[in-house]
Write a protein that holds these residues in place. Structure first.
Motif, PDB file in Angstrom:
ATOM      1  N   ARG A   1       0.908  -1.203   0.067  1.00 44.24           N
ATOM      2  CA  ARG A   1      -0.068  -0.098   0.087  1.00 44.24           C
ATOM      3  C   ARG A   1       0.808   1.234   0.012  1.00 44.24           C
ATOM      4  N   LEU A   2       0.581   2.152  -0.842  1.00 43.23           N
ATOM      5  CA  LEU A   2       1.718   3.332  -1.159  1.00 43.23           C
ATOM      6  C   LEU A   2       1.065   4.430  -1.177  1.00 43.23           C
ATOM      7  N   VAL A   3       1.643   5.703  -0.556  1.00 44.18           N
ATOM      8  CA  VAL A   3       1.494   6.872  -0.771  1.00 44.18           C
ATOM      9  C   VAL A   3       2.605   7.362  -1.804  1.00 44.18           C
ATOM     10  N   ILE A   4       1.996   7.939  -3.085  1.00 41.91           N
ATOM     11  CA  ILE A   4       2.890   8.539  -3.850  1.00 41.91           C
ATOM     12  C   ILE A   4       2.654  10.180  -3.624  1.00 41.91           C
ATOM     13  N   ASN A   5       4.108  10.783  -3.690  1.00 42.14           N
ATOM     14  CA  ASN A   5       4.098  12.322  -3.149  1.00 42.14           C
ATOM     15  C   ASN A   5       4.578  12.922  -4.454  1.00 42.14           C
ATOM     16  N   TYR A   6       4.112  13.884  -4.736  1.00 44.25           N
ATOM     17  CA  TYR A   6       4.714  15.037  -5.735  1.00 44.25           C
ATOM     18  C   TYR A   6       4.789  16.388  -5.243  1.00 44.25           C
TER      19      TYR A   6
ATOM     20  N   VAL B   1      -3.033   2.565  -3.572  1.00 39.90           N
ATOM     21  CA  VAL B   1      -2.442   3.749  -4.197  1.00 39.90           C
ATOM     22  C   VAL B   1      -2.910   5.023  -3.703  1.00 39.90           C
ATOM     23  N   VAL B   2      -2.286   5.966  -3.134  1.00 38.00           N
ATOM     24  CA  VAL B   2      -2.911   7.408  -2.665  1.00 38.00           C
ATOM     25  C   VAL B   2      -1.781   8.238  -3.435  1.00 38.00           C
ATOM     26  N   VAL B   3      -2.410   9.190  -3.914  1.00 37.45           N
ATOM     27  CA  VAL B   3      -1.333  10.399  -4.418  1.00 37.45           C
ATOM     28  C   VAL B   3      -1.676  11.724  -3.673  1.00 37.45           C
ATOM     29  N   VAL B   4      -0.607  12.317  -3.343  1.00 38.02           N
ATOM     30  CA  VAL B   4      -0.635  13.528  -2.226  1.00 38.02           C
ATOM     31  C   VAL B   4       0.390  14.515  -2.871  1.00 38.02           C
ATOM     32  N   GLN B   5      -0.309  15.611  -3.105  1.00 38.74           N
ATOM     33  CA  GLN B   5       0.543  16.844  -3.379  1.00 38.74           C
ATOM     34  C   GLN B   5       1.299  17.182  -2.426  1.00 38.74           C
ATOM     35  N   GLY B   6       2.398  17.700  -2.145  1.00 47.52           N
ATOM     36  CA  GLY B   6       3.058  18.324  -0.890  1.00 47.52           C
ATOM     37  C   GLY B   6       4.468  18.813  -1.065  1.00 47.52           C
ATOM     38  N   ASP B   7       4.984  19.779  -0.627  1.00 51.62           N
ATOM     39  CA  ASP B   7       6.459  20.315  -0.581  1.00 51.62           C
ATOM     40  C   ASP B   7       6.739  19.926   0.771  1.00 51.62           C
ATOM     41  N   VAL B   8       7.671  18.845   0.778  1.00 44.73           N
ATOM     42  CA  VAL B   8       8.398  18.679   2.116  1.00 44.73           C
ATOM     43  C   VAL B   8       9.152  19.558   2.954  1.00 44.73           C
ATOM     44  N   SER B   9       9.337  20.596   2.359  1.00 44.20           N
ATOM     45  CA  SER B   9      10.016  21.911   3.125  1.00 44.20           C
ATOM     46  C   SER B   9       8.959  22.574   4.069  1.00 44.20           C
ATOM     47  N   LYS B  10       7.761  22.187   3.802  1.00 42.24           N
ATOM     48  CA  LYS B  10       6.528  22.640   4.672  1.00 42.24           C
ATOM     49  C   LYS B  10       6.016  21.813   5.388  1.00 42.24           C
TER      50      LYS B  10
ATOM     51  N   GLU C   1       3.369  21.732   7.257  1.00 40.71           N
ATOM     52  CA  GLU C   1       2.078  21.256   7.328  1.00 40.71           C
ATOM     53  C   GLU C   1       1.691  20.325   5.922  1.00 40.71           C
ATOM     54  N   ASP C   2       2.655  20.439   4.933  1.00 37.16           N
ATOM     55  CA  ASP C   2       2.341  19.459   3.820  1.00 37.16           C
ATOM     56  C   ASP C   2       3.132  18.166   4.290  1.00 37.16           C
ATOM     57  N   CYS C   3       4.167  18.219   5.108  1.00 37.10           N
ATOM     58  CA  CYS C   3       4.591  16.655   5.478  1.00 37.10           C
ATOM     59  C   CYS C   3       3.487  16.136   6.262  1.00 37.10           C
ATOM     60  N   LYS C   4       2.656  16.760   7.032  1.00 38.51           N
ATOM     61  CA  LYS C   4       1.754  16.301   7.955  1.00 38.51           C
ATOM     62  C   LYS C   4       0.570  15.651   6.977  1.00 38.51           C
ATOM     63  N   LYS C   5       0.314  16.471   5.828  1.00 40.55           N
ATOM     64  CA  LYS C   5      -0.795  16.159   5.062  1.00 40.55           C
ATOM     65  C   LYS C   5      -0.366  14.846   4.053  1.00 40.55           C
ATOM     66  N   ILE C   6       0.761  14.753   3.930  1.00 41.78           N
ATOM     67  CA  ILE C   6       1.500  13.598   3.154  1.00 41.78           C
ATOM     68  C   ILE C   6       1.071  12.334   4.034  1.00 41.78           C
ATOM     69  N   VAL C   7       1.570  12.389   5.271  1.00 42.17           N
ATOM     70  CA  VAL C   7       1.291  11.063   6.323  1.00 42.17           C
ATOM     71  C   VAL C   7      -0.131  10.895   6.444  1.00 42.17           C
ATOM     72  N   ALA C   8      -0.697  11.809   6.639  1.00 41.29           N
ATOM     73  CA  ALA C   8      -2.434  11.672   6.932  1.00 41.29           C
ATOM     74  C   ALA C   8      -2.906  10.792   6.085  1.00 41.29           C
ATOM     75  N   ALA C   9      -2.304  10.752   4.679  1.00 38.45           N
ATOM     76  CA  ALA C   9      -2.908   9.946   3.746  1.00 38.45           C
ATOM     77  C   ALA C   9      -2.723   8.318   3.865  1.00 38.45           C
TER      78      ALA C   9
ATOM     79  N   ALA D   1       5.406  11.415  10.626  1.00 36.34           N
ATOM     80  CA  ALA D   1       5.289   9.886  10.648  1.00 36.34           C
ATOM     81  C   ALA D   1       5.388   9.127  11.695  1.00 36.34           C
ATOM     82  N   ARG D   2       6.231   9.741  12.788  1.00 29.83           N
ATOM     83  CA  ARG D   2       6.688   8.786  13.912  1.00 29.83           C
ATOM     84  C   ARG D   2       5.787   7.911  14.740  1.00 29.83           C
TER      85      ARG D   2
END
Length: 264
Positions: free
Chosen positions: A31-36, A58-67, A69-77, A128-129
């Motif tokens: 099961r995969l989260v694909i980030n771009y 497979v879940v696709v999530v937009q996000g800039d890891v320098s932000k 809030e975006d990291c939290k959004k990616i993990v939330a998927a 993600a911890r």
């Protein structure tokens, strides 16, 4: 290398090394989260390929890891799965500047490169911890974080001073977090040399990229240009149970390039 049912988050996985890693994991029903960050079309194409290869979801999530809030959004998927078994911090950027061109890099360049290459992985681990720890509790074995660094971080070479410094800092973060998060989470890093992907073409142009590739093949001991799939195999090993007793490792994969600095 059984990856059946693995829950994995891979940053920067729309194309290149991240996409190759996702494809390998997909073949065994992960099961995969694909980030771009910006390439939605590529990310959706990678996701569809993973589904066809056998990914369970497979879940696709937009996000800039320098932000953050975006990291939290990616993990939330991945939250609906109740765990993350493997986090692959692959997102990365550079600016191609000769190392002796001290005017070629601004403070803003450093901040941009560090934001994605160094701070981003830290923020992703932090976000993600709890899900990584949930994986360890459920399975009885440590969850995995795999950082994608570079030989540049070990040698001080590479596409720019800022890039090499950002990867050197990521290597240090790997050691720090491996100590801090054990025994529930193990943290390892892959340090590739040259990878035959569009990275050099985008940064230097097609002609220069071809010359770099030919020069690498001619010089390195194994006379090979590593592909994304070659490096992805190593990432998947570090992300899965066969490497379960490894943590705090900086693993080189460069076709022997590092041997060139020593002459018999």
């Amino acid at each position: 290398m059984s990856k059946d049912g693995l829950c994995a988050v891979i940053t920067g996985s729309a194309s290149g090394l991240g996409a190759a890693t996702a494809a390998i994991l997909a073949k065994d029903g992960a099961r995969l989260v694909i980030n771009y960050s910006s390439s939605a079309k590529e990310a959706e194409a990678t996701a569809e390929q993973c589904r066809q290869l056998g990914a369970a979801e497979v879940v696709v999530v937009q996000g800039d890891v320098s932000k953050d809030e975006d990291c939290k959004k990616i993990v939330a998927a991945a939250a609906k799965w109740g765990r993350i078994d493997a986090l692959v911090n692959n997102a990365g950027v550079t600016k191609h500047v000769a190392h002796d061109d001290l005017d070629g890099l601004s403070a803003e360049d450093f901040q941009w490169i560090y934001g994605i290459n160094t701070i981003g992985p830290y923020q992703m681990v932090r976000a993600a911890r709890s899900l990584l720890e949930a994986s360890a509790k459920a399975s009885g074995r440590a969850a995995a974080v795999v950082n994608v660094s570079s030989m540049a971080g070990l040698s001080g070479a590479g596409s720019s001073v800022a890039y090499a410094a950002s990867k050197g800092a990521l290597n240090s973060i790997t050691l720090s977090l491996a100590r801090a998060l054990a025994p529930a989470i193990r943290v390892n890093t892959v340090c590739p040399g040259y990878i035959d992907t569009p990275w050099f073409t985008k940064g230097r142009g097609a002609d220069a990229a071809t010359k770099v590739r030919e020069a690498v093949i001619a010089r390195v001991p194994l006379h090979a240009a590593s592909t994304a799939e070659d490096i992805a195999q190593l990432i998947c090993f570090l992300a899965t149970p066969p490497s379960g007793h490894m943590t705090g490792e900086l693993v080189r994969m460069d076709a022997g390039m590092h041997l060139l600095s020593v002459r018999a």
